[in-house]
Scaffold this motif. Structure first.
Motif, PDB file in Angstrom:
ATOM      1  N   VAL A   3     -13.845   4.999   8.910  1.00  0.00           N
ATOM      2  CA  VAL A   3     -12.834   5.876   9.495  1.00  0.00           C
ATOM      3  C   VAL A   3     -12.693   5.649  10.997  1.00  0.00           C
ATOM      4  N   ASP A   4     -13.816   5.529  11.708  1.00  0.00           N
ATOM      5  CA  ASP A   4     -13.727   5.358  13.163  1.00  0.00           C
ATOM      6  C   ASP A   4     -13.040   4.044  13.540  1.00  0.00           C
ATOM      7  N   ARG A   5     -13.221   3.013  12.733  1.00  0.00           N
ATOM      8  CA  ARG A   5     -12.523   1.752  13.000  1.00  0.00           C
ATOM      9  C   ARG A   5     -11.023   1.899  12.708  1.00  0.00           C
ATOM     10  N   ALA A   6     -10.683   2.599  11.645  1.00  0.00           N
ATOM     11  CA  ALA A   6      -9.275   2.827  11.312  1.00  0.00           C
ATOM     12  C   ALA A   6      -8.583   3.619  12.418  1.00  0.00           C
ATOM     13  N   VAL A   7      -9.271   4.632  12.946  1.00  0.00           N
ATOM     14  CA  VAL A   7      -8.705   5.428  14.040  1.00  0.00           C
ATOM     15  C   VAL A   7      -8.488   4.556  15.272  1.00  0.00           C
ATOM     16  N   ALA A   8      -9.454   3.714  15.597  1.00  0.00           N
ATOM     17  CA  ALA A   8      -9.320   2.825  16.756  1.00  0.00           C
ATOM     18  C   ALA A   8      -8.168   1.838  16.557  1.00  0.00           C
ATOM     19  N   ILE A  10      -5.439   2.300  14.676  1.00  0.00           N
ATOM     20  CA  ILE A  10      -4.179   3.045  14.795  1.00  0.00           C
ATOM     21  C   ILE A  10      -3.878   3.333  16.265  1.00  0.00           C
ATOM     22  N   HIS A  11      -4.881   3.728  17.012  1.00  0.00           N
ATOM     23  CA  HIS A  11      -4.699   4.018  18.434  1.00  0.00           C
ATOM     24  C   HIS A  11      -4.263   2.759  19.187  1.00  0.00           C
ATOM     25  N   ARG A  38       3.645   0.190  12.504  1.00  0.00           N
ATOM     26  CA  ARG A  38       3.046   1.246  11.675  1.00  0.00           C
ATOM     27  C   ARG A  38       2.744   0.728  10.276  1.00  0.00           C
ATOM     28  N   THR A  41      -0.126  -1.818  10.290  1.00  0.00           N
ATOM     29  CA  THR A  41      -1.406  -1.164  10.560  1.00  0.00           C
ATOM     30  C   THR A  41      -1.897  -0.400   9.332  1.00  0.00           C
TER      31      THR A  41
END
Length: 72
Positions: A3-8, A10-11, A38, A41
């Protein structure tokens, strides 16, 4: 993908897209760049399949067969 990689991801995609668009004169901006970024990603996040061993594949095949038998 964690999840933290996916958030990074997307950011980074969002910041990069906005920065790129703002750096261009308004009449030269591609209105399809943001939706394309979008989609690319999200596709890279959503289509990442977890690694499975053969035992997992066998149980999935058994489950699929049971559902198919119910449809027939």
């Amino acid at each position: 993908m964690p999840v933290d990689r996916a958030v990074a991801l997307i950011h980074a995609a969002g910041v990069g897209t906005v920065t790129t668009l703002l750096a261009l004169p308004e009449d030269e901006r591609d209105p399809q760049l943001s939706p394309a970024t979008r989609d690319a990603t999200l596709a890279s996040i959503v289509t990442s399949l977890p690694k499975q061993d053969h035992a997992d594949l066998a149980s999935l095949a058994v489950g699929l067969r049971a559902h198919l038998d119910r449809l027939a």
